[in-house]
Design a protein around this motif. Structure first.
Motif, PDB file in Angstrom:
ATOM      1  N   SER A   1     -43.300  -8.170 -24.779  1.00 42.33           N
ATOM      2  CA  SER A   1     -42.921  -7.737 -23.428  1.00 42.33           C
ATOM      3  C   SER A   1     -43.160  -8.864 -22.412  1.00 42.33           C
ATOM      4  CB  SER A   1     -43.680  -6.472 -23.029  1.00 42.33           C
ATOM      5  OG  SER A   1     -45.045  -6.743 -22.953  1.00 42.33           O
ATOM      6  N   HIS A   2     -44.236  -9.630 -22.575  1.00 45.20           N
ATOM      7  CA  HIS A   2     -44.502 -10.734 -21.654  1.00 45.20           C
ATOM      8  C   HIS A   2     -43.428 -11.813 -21.769  1.00 45.20           C
ATOM      9  CE1 HIS A   2     -46.530 -14.669 -20.656  1.00 45.20           C
ATOM     10  NE2 HIS A   2     -46.690 -13.982 -19.519  1.00 45.20           N
ATOM     11  N   THR A   3     -43.077 -12.168 -23.003  1.00 40.15           N
ATOM     12  CA  THR A   3     -42.065 -13.215 -23.205  1.00 40.15           C
ATOM     13  C   THR A   3     -40.717 -12.765 -22.640  1.00 40.15           C
ATOM     14  OG1 THR A   3     -43.231 -13.723 -25.255  1.00 40.15           O
ATOM     15  CG2 THR A   3     -41.121 -14.804 -24.927  1.00 40.15           C
ATOM     16  N   ASN A   4     -40.402 -11.486 -22.859  1.00 42.30           N
ATOM     17  CA  ASN A   4     -39.157 -10.965 -22.279  1.00 42.30           C
ATOM     18  C   ASN A   4     -39.190 -11.038 -20.762  1.00 42.30           C
ATOM     19  OD1 ASN A   4     -37.691 -10.390 -24.566  1.00 42.30           O
ATOM     20  ND2 ASN A   4     -38.559  -8.318 -24.772  1.00 42.30           N
TER      21      ASN A   4
ATOM     22  N   ALA B   1     -43.032  -2.444 -27.297  1.00 41.27           N
ATOM     23  CA  ALA B   1     -43.140  -3.310 -26.116  1.00 41.27           C
ATOM     24  C   ALA B   1     -42.939  -2.584 -24.779  1.00 41.27           C
ATOM     25  CB  ALA B   1     -42.185  -4.487 -26.240  1.00 41.27           C
ATOM     26  N   PRO B   2     -41.998  -1.631 -24.705  1.00 45.63           N
ATOM     27  CA  PRO B   2     -41.768  -0.954 -23.409  1.00 45.63           C
ATOM     28  C   PRO B   2     -43.019  -0.295 -22.824  1.00 45.63           C
ATOM     29  CG  PRO B   2     -39.972  -0.462 -24.909  1.00 45.63           C
ATOM     30  CD  PRO B   2     -40.970  -1.228 -25.687  1.00 45.63           C
ATOM     31  N   ILE B   3     -44.047  -0.074 -23.637  1.00 47.48           N
ATOM     32  CA  ILE B   3     -45.302   0.492 -23.109  1.00 47.48           C
ATOM     33  C   ILE B   3     -45.807  -0.350 -21.937  1.00 47.48           C
ATOM     34  CG2 ILE B   3     -47.729   1.009 -23.656  1.00 47.48           C
ATOM     35  CD1 ILE B   3     -46.835   1.332 -26.594  1.00 47.48           C
ATOM     36  N   PHE B   4     -45.592  -1.670 -22.045  1.00 49.14           N
ATOM     37  CA  PHE B   4     -46.134  -2.577 -21.038  1.00 49.14           C
ATOM     38  C   PHE B   4     -45.146  -2.831 -19.905  1.00 49.14           C
ATOM     39  CE2 PHE B   4     -48.083  -3.716 -25.106  1.00 49.14           C
ATOM     40  CZ  PHE B   4     -49.424  -3.613 -24.785  1.00 49.14           C
ATOM     41  N   SER B   5     -43.985  -2.181 -19.936  1.00 47.80           N
ATOM     42  CA  SER B   5     -42.902  -2.570 -19.023  1.00 47.80           C
ATOM     43  C   SER B   5     -43.235  -2.381 -17.544  1.00 47.80           C
ATOM     44  CB  SER B   5     -41.621  -1.800 -19.376  1.00 47.80           C
ATOM     45  OG  SER B   5     -41.881  -0.418 -19.263  1.00 47.80           O
TER      46      SER B   5
END
Lengths: 438, 264
Positions: A173-176, A193-197
């Motif tokens: 998520s960070h890299t995205n 990853a969307p958990i961290f969005s």
């Protein structure tokens, strides 16, 4: 730089403690007996490939066998990620193994999937241990500490897997978020990853750091806890399959010192010709921890107390005191108790011994030598050989055996049969033997 | 039906006549003395004669292999027996041994070589299997066509020496109704008599091992329990009595089953 220094200290500490522990354990082997040479390396590699890496024996119980195999194979893949984390941590790099190209993608993807599968397997294992009363996990040798030991290790593995997934998901998520290129491939974490969005870019990075440190430090701690727990099997079981007995299960080890004695008895001339030796009298069989062969002790350190041996033992399943698992655990415990003292003073004697103080005669005489335990052990531990070695001590050094067994010995000596019949009657079965002719 | 008398050849007699048989038929102590197992010895001797196999027994010169002594921890006594036997085998130039007891089979095959006794050791189960395969034993499938048979694996043929398929092929040659117990082959439960247990009372527990095994047997409800070991035979026969199944089921050794189906 601070991060690197902290990491280097942690790593150094890990190796130092681990090295100390292993050195201590290796010294115990110097107390044990030789006589189990490692030959046939090719065959041994094959057995290790089959039993350890192929997990063939654990599959004798297919469902849980599969879950265990997932954990084992997962560990084998995930370890590459851990090695990378150590390199990254020491040299302030990121994804240092990525030069491996497609193979790197493959390693990361399988590791990511396995982390998820292992977490599920461990959850099932924990659930079974905490909520279901599995008979195999009980027994007089299974003290509370054994259960705590198991649950702690499982919990650590669960946290390790969750932190790995968290780390990967935060990385994705960070890299995205910063529009960077994702190195490696993370099928499960992509999904997570969307958990961290909703977080800021900085928070994502902090999250990644937290999971990263949690994961690697927990590995360091875990590695150092293992040698003090039954989970030492994580290190010992693969080599333990390498030192498997290669002979058929039915074969007992020949006692060469007895052969020498018997040959002298049978040939009086040789008895006179034999040079007098000042060598200390050898012990016949096993009385205490230091009498066992090194491979027996290796077996005991590898035992995970899974209890598959005991669950198939005919004596144990019919309520008798013998438990093959207990025999292994007793040897380990006795060495832990006596070993350190023996290393300081080779004549140390605390008035106790493995036979009787740990393992009773009743247990030893209950074994039918059916080899179900050895057949069942997922890592090829051989319990019957040790049980018979202890019987050898009882019989040959103490002349101790159940009365009927002594009578059987007498019959063999006097009549050449375990029953009291005359050799003259050996052909009675041939009397009036007829065959129908068609 | 005509009958023919069988003289069982004895090694010493043959040697006195300057003859040397191909095989030593090792009868074993149970085979020579146990009333029930003597019938198995007789059955197997019939098969050997029927097929004109060149063999002889040691008779009065036979002695214990030392197996129960060794497994009970008396290595000294075992080795005395073994070295004595090896000397005797040497004198008779024996190279091939047939056994009808899995314990004798195991010790000759796996343990005598450590003391210099190297032989081709053959279990009668292997031999029966081979003869049937080669078509020498033309068994009659009518005798047991209505019999449900289950096979109890002896530890010293099965787990100890990986012999699972041979006895099963023998039984399947005579009956189409062969059932497996839940614990079979390498998972099989011991009869409770191995490792010198045969010669002593069992340690205290909830029940005897052979009764636990009988419960496995009862679950598949056979007409015949086929065994291939003298100890297993004693234990299974006791189990049938204990469970009052004498009317319902019989215990036969696989050599007996073959003899019955051949009408010997």
């Amino acid at each position: 730089m601070t991060k690197q220094i902290v990491f280097a200290i942690a790593l150094l500490l890990t190796f130092a403690v681990f090295g100390y522990t292993i050195a201590r354990i290796i010294r115990f082997f110097s107390l044990t007996k030789k006589g189990f040479p490692i030959k046939n390396l090719g065959k041994r590699f094959m057995i290790m490939a089959e039993v350890a890496f192929g997990q063939t024996k654990i599959f004798r119980r297919p469902v849980l066998g599969f879950l265990h195999a997932v954990v084992f194979w997962g560990f084998c893949v995930i370890i590459f990620g851990s090695i990378e984390m150590v390199i990254d941590g020491l040299f302030k790099l990121e994804k240092s193994l990525s030069f491996l190209g497609w193979f790197y993608d493959f390693l990361m993807a399988t590791g990511d999937i396995f982390a998820f599968l292992i977490a599920i397997a461990i959850f099932v294992f924990l659930f079974r241990r905490v909520f279901l009363h599995v008979k195999r996990f009980e027994g007089i040798e299974m003290k509370k500490i054994s259960h705590i030991d198991a649950n702690v290790a499982l919990t650590i593995i669960l946290v390790l897997m969750l932190s790995l997934l968290g780390m990967n998901a935060a990385y994705v998520s960070h890299t995205n978020a910063i529009g960077g290129e994702i190195i490696g491939y993370y099928p499960v974490s992509n999904f997570l990853a969307p958990i961290f969005s909703g977080m800021s870019i900085e928070s994502m990075q902090v999250q990644h750091e937290i999971y990263w440190w949690t994961h690697i430090l927990l590995i360091f701690v875990f590695a150092n806890l293992l040698p003090y727990s039954k989970h030492f099997h994580v290190f010992m079981s693969v080599p333990n399959t390498f030192i498997s007995r290669l002979e058929p299960l039915g074969k007992l080890r020949n006692m060469d010192n007895v052969t020498r004695e018997v040959k002298l008895m049978m040939d009086p001339n040789a008895a006179f010709a034999a040079p007098a030796t000042d060598a200390p009298i050898e012990r016949f069989g096993v009385k205490d921890a230091e009498d066992v062969m090194w491979n027996n002790y290796f077996n005991s350190l590898s035992c995970t107390e899974c209890g598959r041996c005991t669950s198939v033992c005919p004596a144990n399943t019919t309520g008798k005191k013998l438990s093959p698992r207990k025999v292994m655990m007793d040897l380990r415990a006795r060495m832990k108790e006596k070993g350190p003292q023996l290393l300081k003073n080779k004549d140390f004697n605390d008035g106790k011994s493995l036979v009787r103080d740990y393992i009773s005669e009743e247990e030893l005489w209950a074994c039918t030598t059916c080899n179900a335990c050895a057949k069942e052990c997922p890592i090829n531990i051989n319990q019957p050989s040790l049980i018979v070695d202890m019987r050898r001590y009882l019989v040959m050094e103490e002349g101790s055996a159940p009365g009927e067994i002594k009578a059987m010995f007498n019959n063999i000596e006097n009549n050449g049969a375990p029953w009291q019949y005359s050799p003259e009657d050996r052909l009675l079965w041939t009397k009036d033997l007829e065959i129908n002719v068609h | 039906m005509e009958t023919r008398k069988i003289e069982v050849p004895v090694m010493a007699d043959l040697f006195a006549r300057g003859e040397k048989p191909e095989y030593l038929f090792w009868v074993g102590c149970a085979g020579a003395y146990d009333d029930r197992y003597k019938k198995v010895t007789r059955a197997f001797a019939k098969i050997l004669s029927y097929l004109n196999v060149s063999y002889a027994v040691l008779g009065k010169e036979e002695t214990c292999t030392g197996d129960p002594a060794r497994r009970a921890g008396n290595e000294m006594l075992y080795q005395m027996q073994a070295l004595q036997n090896i000397e005797l085998f040497k004198a008779y130039e024996i190279t091939k041994i047939i056994t009808i007891c899995p314990h004798c089979f195991n010790i000759f095959k796996n343990e005598y070589p450590d003391l210099g006794g190297n032989y081709e050791v053959i279990s009668y189960v292997e031999l029966l299997d081979k003869f049937i395969k080669e078509g020498k034993l033309k068994v009659n499938t009518d005798t047991f066509k209505n019999s449900r048979i289950t096979y109890h694996d002896p530890c010293y043929l099965g787990r100890a020496n990986d012999m699972y398929d041979e006895p099963r092929r023998v039984i399947k040659s005579i009956s189409g109704d062969v059932v497996e117990m839940e614990r079979n082959k390498s998972f099989a439960l011991c009869c409770g008599a191995g490792g010198a247990q045969m010669f002593k009372e069992a340690e205290k527990g909830d029940k005897e091992v052979f009764l636990e095994r009988m419960e496995d047997v009862l679950k598949v409800n056979p007409d015949i329990i086929a065994t291939a070991c003298p100890f297993c035979m004693t234990m299974m026969t006791d189990g049938i009595k204990y469970k009052n199944q004498e009317e319902k089921m019989k215990n036969y050794d696989i050599a007996e089953l073959i003899v019955m189906s051949l009408g010997l």
